[in-house]
Design a protein around this motif. Structure first.
Motif, PDB file in Angstrom:
ATOM      1  N   ILE A  42      12.801  -2.276 -12.705  1.00  0.00           N
ATOM      2  CA  ILE A  42      12.638  -0.831 -12.508  1.00  0.00           C
ATOM      3  C   ILE A  42      11.163  -0.460 -12.599  1.00  0.00           C
ATOM      4  O   ILE A  42      10.643   0.305 -11.772  1.00  0.00           O
ATOM      5  CB  ILE A  42      13.449  -0.068 -13.565  1.00  0.00           C
ATOM      6  CG1 ILE A  42      14.938  -0.271 -13.314  1.00  0.00           C
ATOM      7  CG2 ILE A  42      13.126   1.407 -13.530  1.00  0.00           C
ATOM      8  CD1 ILE A  42      15.804   0.217 -14.431  1.00  0.00           C
ATOM      9  N   LEU A  43      10.461  -1.028 -13.569  1.00  0.00           N
ATOM     10  CA  LEU A  43       9.034  -0.726 -13.725  1.00  0.00           C
ATOM     11  C   LEU A  43       8.259  -1.197 -12.501  1.00  0.00           C
ATOM     12  O   LEU A  43       7.370  -0.496 -12.009  1.00  0.00           O
ATOM     13  CB  LEU A  43       8.490  -1.379 -14.990  1.00  0.00           C
ATOM     14  CG  LEU A  43       8.998  -0.763 -16.294  1.00  0.00           C
ATOM     15  CD1 LEU A  43       8.438  -1.525 -17.483  1.00  0.00           C
ATOM     16  CD2 LEU A  43       8.579   0.689 -16.371  1.00  0.00           C
ATOM     17  N   ALA A  44       8.622  -2.382 -11.952  1.00  0.00           N
ATOM     18  CA  ALA A  44       7.927  -2.893 -10.768  1.00  0.00           C
ATOM     19  C   ALA A  44       8.155  -1.974  -9.583  1.00  0.00           C
ATOM     20  O   ALA A  44       7.225  -1.667  -8.823  1.00  0.00           O
ATOM     21  CB  ALA A  44       8.423  -4.306 -10.463  1.00  0.00           C
ATOM     22  N   LEU A  45       9.419  -1.481  -9.428  1.00  0.00           N
ATOM     23  CA  LEU A  45       9.702  -0.560  -8.325  1.00  0.00           C
ATOM     24  C   LEU A  45       8.900   0.719  -8.468  1.00  0.00           C
ATOM     25  O   LEU A  45       8.358   1.241  -7.493  1.00  0.00           O
ATOM     26  CB  LEU A  45      11.201  -0.236  -8.313  1.00  0.00           C
ATOM     27  CG  LEU A  45      12.112  -1.296  -7.727  1.00  0.00           C
ATOM     28  CD1 LEU A  45      13.558  -0.918  -7.975  1.00  0.00           C
ATOM     29  CD2 LEU A  45      11.858  -1.434  -6.247  1.00  0.00           C
ATOM     30  N   ASP A  46       8.810   1.243  -9.714  1.00  0.00           N
ATOM     31  CA  ASP A  46       8.035   2.455  -9.958  1.00  0.00           C
ATOM     32  C   ASP A  46       6.579   2.248  -9.575  1.00  0.00           C
ATOM     33  O   ASP A  46       5.967   3.088  -8.918  1.00  0.00           O
ATOM     34  CB  ASP A  46       8.125   2.845 -11.436  1.00  0.00           C
ATOM     35  CG  ASP A  46       9.277   3.787 -11.682  1.00  0.00           C
ATOM     36  OD1 ASP A  46       9.834   4.285 -10.685  1.00  0.00           O
ATOM     37  OD2 ASP A  46       9.614   4.022 -12.850  1.00  0.00           O
ATOM     38  N   LEU A  47       6.045   1.107  -9.983  1.00  0.00           N
ATOM     39  CA  LEU A  47       4.632   0.800  -9.714  1.00  0.00           C
ATOM     40  C   LEU A  47       4.388   0.734  -8.209  1.00  0.00           C
ATOM     41  O   LEU A  47       3.432   1.312  -7.687  1.00  0.00           O
ATOM     42  CB  LEU A  47       4.270  -0.523 -10.377  1.00  0.00           C
ATOM     43  CG  LEU A  47       2.777  -0.800 -10.515  1.00  0.00           C
ATOM     44  CD1 LEU A  47       2.166   0.208 -11.461  1.00  0.00           C
ATOM     45  CD2 LEU A  47       2.555  -2.209 -11.035  1.00  0.00           C
ATOM     46  N   ALA A  48       5.316   0.049  -7.507  1.00  0.00           N
ATOM     47  CA  ALA A  48       5.169  -0.077  -6.059  1.00  0.00           C
ATOM     48  C   ALA A  48       5.183   1.293  -5.402  1.00  0.00           C
ATOM     49  O   ALA A  48       4.376   1.580  -4.503  1.00  0.00           O
ATOM     50  CB  ALA A  48       6.294  -0.949  -5.507  1.00  0.00           C
ATOM     51  N   ARG A  49       6.069   2.172  -5.867  1.00  0.00           N
ATOM     52  CA  ARG A  49       6.150   3.498  -5.268  1.00  0.00           C
ATOM     53  C   ARG A  49       4.876   4.287  -5.527  1.00  0.00           C
ATOM     54  O   ARG A  49       4.360   4.961  -4.628  1.00  0.00           O
ATOM     55  CB  ARG A  49       7.350   4.242  -5.827  1.00  0.00           C
ATOM     56  CG  ARG A  49       7.483   5.624  -5.233  1.00  0.00           C
ATOM     57  CD  ARG A  49       8.702   6.323  -5.743  1.00  0.00           C
ATOM     58  NE  ARG A  49       9.915   5.732  -5.218  1.00  0.00           N
ATOM     59  CZ  ARG A  49      11.130   6.052  -5.673  1.00  0.00           C
ATOM     60  NH1 ARG A  49      11.251   6.899  -6.668  1.00  0.00           N
ATOM     61  NH2 ARG A  49      12.194   5.500  -5.155  1.00  0.00           N
ATOM     62  N   GLU A  50       4.347   4.182  -6.747  1.00  0.00           N
ATOM     63  CA  GLU A  50       3.101   4.890  -7.054  1.00  0.00           C
ATOM     64  C   GLU A  50       1.975   4.420  -6.148  1.00  0.00           C
ATOM     65  O   GLU A  50       1.202   5.230  -5.625  1.00  0.00           O
ATOM     66  CB  GLU A  50       2.706   4.657  -8.512  1.00  0.00           C
ATOM     67  CG  GLU A  50       3.249   5.702  -9.463  1.00  0.00           C
ATOM     68  CD  GLU A  50       3.003   5.316 -10.897  1.00  0.00           C
ATOM     69  OE1 GLU A  50       1.990   4.631 -11.148  1.00  0.00           O
ATOM     70  OE2 GLU A  50       3.819   5.678 -11.751  1.00  0.00           O
ATOM     71  N   GLN A  51       1.900   3.100  -5.934  1.00  0.00           N
ATOM     72  CA  GLN A  51       0.824   2.582  -5.087  1.00  0.00           C
ATOM     73  C   GLN A  51       0.978   3.074  -3.656  1.00  0.00           C
ATOM     74  O   GLN A  51       0.002   3.431  -2.993  1.00  0.00           O
ATOM     75  CB  GLN A  51       0.819   1.062  -5.133  1.00  0.00           C
ATOM     76  CG  GLN A  51       0.200   0.544  -6.420  1.00  0.00           C
ATOM     77  CD  GLN A  51       0.443  -0.924  -6.627  1.00  0.00           C
ATOM     78  OE1 GLN A  51       1.226  -1.535  -5.909  1.00  0.00           O
ATOM     79  NE2 GLN A  51      -0.208  -1.497  -7.615  1.00  0.00           N
ATOM     80  N   MET A  52       2.252   3.158  -3.188  1.00  0.00           N
ATOM     81  CA  MET A  52       2.469   3.648  -1.834  1.00  0.00           C
ATOM     82  C   MET A  52       2.042   5.107  -1.714  1.00  0.00           C
ATOM     83  O   MET A  52       1.399   5.501  -0.730  1.00  0.00           O
ATOM     84  CB  MET A  52       3.946   3.505  -1.465  1.00  0.00           C
ATOM     85  CG  MET A  52       4.222   2.282  -0.611  1.00  0.00           C
ATOM     86  SD  MET A  52       5.976   1.985  -0.451  1.00  0.00           S
ATOM     87  CE  MET A  52       6.518   3.510   0.300  1.00  0.00           C
ATOM     88  N   ASP A  53       2.394   5.902  -2.739  1.00  0.00           N
ATOM     89  CA  ASP A  53       1.990   7.312  -2.708  1.00  0.00           C
ATOM     90  C   ASP A  53       0.481   7.440  -2.681  1.00  0.00           C
ATOM     91  O   ASP A  53      -0.075   8.247  -1.929  1.00  0.00           O
ATOM     92  CB  ASP A  53       2.544   8.034  -3.948  1.00  0.00           C
ATOM     93  CG  ASP A  53       4.036   8.251  -3.809  1.00  0.00           C
ATOM     94  OD1 ASP A  53       4.552   8.035  -2.704  1.00  0.00           O
ATOM     95  OD2 ASP A  53       4.674   8.630  -4.807  1.00  0.00           O
ATOM     96  N   ALA A  54      -0.187   6.623  -3.502  1.00  0.00           N
ATOM     97  CA  ALA A  54      -1.647   6.693  -3.567  1.00  0.00           C
ATOM     98  C   ALA A  54      -2.252   6.344  -2.208  1.00  0.00           C
ATOM     99  O   ALA A  54      -3.197   6.982  -1.745  1.00  0.00           O
ATOM    100  CB  ALA A  54      -2.159   5.740  -4.638  1.00  0.00           C
ATOM    101  N   ARG A  55      -1.650   5.349  -1.542  1.00  0.00           N
ATOM    102  CA  ARG A  55      -2.178   4.944  -0.246  1.00  0.00           C
ATOM    103  C   ARG A  55      -1.939   6.034   0.805  1.00  0.00           C
ATOM    104  O   ARG A  55      -2.768   6.283   1.675  1.00  0.00           O
ATOM    105  CB  ARG A  55      -1.513   3.638   0.192  1.00  0.00           C
ATOM    106  CG  ARG A  55      -2.516   2.632   0.720  1.00  0.00           C
ATOM    107  CD  ARG A  55      -1.868   1.289   0.948  1.00  0.00           C
ATOM    108  NE  ARG A  55      -1.584   0.581  -0.282  1.00  0.00           N
ATOM    109  CZ  ARG A  55      -0.583  -0.269  -0.436  1.00  0.00           C
ATOM    110  NH1 ARG A  55       0.253  -0.495   0.549  1.00  0.00           N
ATOM    111  NH2 ARG A  55      -0.402  -0.899  -1.575  1.00  0.00           N
ATOM    112  N   ALA A  56      -0.790   6.710   0.694  1.00  0.00           N
ATOM    113  CA  ALA A  56      -0.476   7.752   1.678  1.00  0.00           C
ATOM    114  C   ALA A  56      -1.453   8.906   1.590  1.00  0.00           C
ATOM    115  O   ALA A  56      -1.780   9.538   2.605  1.00  0.00           O
ATOM    116  CB  ALA A  56       0.945   8.254   1.457  1.00  0.00           C
ATOM    117  N   GLN A  57      -1.940   9.183   0.371  1.00  0.00           N
ATOM    118  CA  GLN A  57      -2.927  10.258   0.265  1.00  0.00           C
ATOM    119  C   GLN A  57      -4.258   9.733   0.672  1.00  0.00           C
ATOM    120  O   GLN A  57      -5.150  10.153   1.081  1.00  0.00           O
ATOM    121  CB  GLN A  57      -3.012  10.744  -1.170  1.00  0.00           C
ATOM    122  CG  GLN A  57      -1.803  11.571  -1.566  1.00  0.00           C
ATOM    123  CD  GLN A  57      -1.732  11.798  -3.050  1.00  0.00           C
ATOM    124  OE1 GLN A  57      -2.626  11.387  -3.781  1.00  0.00           O
ATOM    125  NE2 GLN A  57      -0.663  12.421  -3.512  1.00  0.00           N
TER     126      GLN A  57
END
Lengths: 167, 130
Positions: B115-130
């Protein structure tokens, strides 16, 4: 055993058995009301809840990752502190322990003269500490409402389509 | 020496509670599976029940029911408290399991590290999208 087994089904069964065993221990410590509550609620309802949860989420646990050193350290530290704390506690079965000489004689004589029912536990539960029981009912209601809210919104689409008829 | 021995026998109920309590803590800390964690919390809870009930025991006493034949009773107040605590404990267990089921629906897993890995991946994707 409960700690080490990684298939969750035997773990749930073992914790149910443990609950029943603790109910037997409660009987031997004179707490018959607590014992049948533990047997019905702890061994019965809780086991059913666990089984339904693992049927929804899968029963195989991943092998533990990371080091065991930190949990073991916390565990021994806590155990040492607690054992140090028990040194001052009254011995098991001591009739002169502070918990037994304050307020308890009043409850016992009061049950005889004011309430008039034989079971002292019921008289305290429903009368002397009725507000506690009211609060407990509030907690159970909140928990039930919370479980319903949590599980109703989040079903995957196909299950919603299957069960749409009976709601 | 004899004194130390009898006092240690008199405290075995506390020691059993401490053992159960630390086992529960150990499960919660060392295992990543969320259902296993809840079982650990339950073990912890039962240790507290044991502690209270064993403190209510009076040697030679009986169950606190007025039958007219017995005069010494075990302390009924811990029994009342634990009666309430057992029921509340099952209610909180139900909430916890419902949360676990929701987590399973949302993430597809109930292992903490995944779950923590999925959260981290999502955060990185959001950061890249901005």
């Amino acid at each position: 055993m409960i700690i080490r087994i990684q298939n969750l089904f035997p773990v749930v069964m073992l914790s149910g058995a443990f609950s029943l065993l603790s109910a037997a221990l409660f009987v031997s410590m004179d707490a018959v009301d607590v014992a049948f509550t533990e047997a019905a609620v702890g061994a019965g309802i809780a086991t059913v809840l666990y089984l339904s949860a693992i049927s929804l989420t899968g029963a195989i646990e991943k092998p533990p990752s990371g080091s065991r050193a930190i949990p073991l350290l916390v565990m021994t530290g806590l155990a040492a502190m607690l054992l140090y704390g028990t040194a001052d506690m009254p011995a098991y079965g001591d009739a002169n322990a502070p918990a037994h000489i304050h307020l308890m004689p009043e409850y016992i004589t009061g049950t005889r003269t004011q309430i008039g029912i034989p079971n002292i536990v019921s008289s305290i539960l429903a009368s002397y500490r009725g507000f506690d029981t009211l609060g407990e009912t509030g907690v159970i209601f909140t928990a039930g409402a919370g479980v319903l809210l949590l599980l109703r919104r989040g079903r995957p689409r196909r299950e919603l389509a299957n069960q749409g008829g009976n709601e | 020496m004899v004194n130390a021995f009898t006092s240690s026998i008199g405290h075995f109920n506390y020691w059993a509670s401490v053992l159960l309590m630390t086992s529960g803590i150990y499960i919660v800390l060392s295992r990543g599976n969320l259902i296993k964690k809840i079982i650990g919390l339950n073990l912890f809870q039962v240790s507290v029940f044991m502690l209270f009930i064993s403190m209510g025991k009076v040697t030679g006493g009986t169950a606190p029911i007025l039958t007219g034949r017995h005069e010494i009773f075990s302390n009924p107040l811990p029994h009342v408290l634990i009666l309430t605590a057992i029921v509340v404990g099952v209610a909180t267990t139900a909430i916890g399991l419902a949360l676990v089921v929701r987590i399973k629906y949302a993430y597809g897993t109930i292992e903490e590290d995944e779950i923590l890995a999925l959260d981290l991946a999502r955060e990185q994707m959001d950061a890249r999208a901005q």
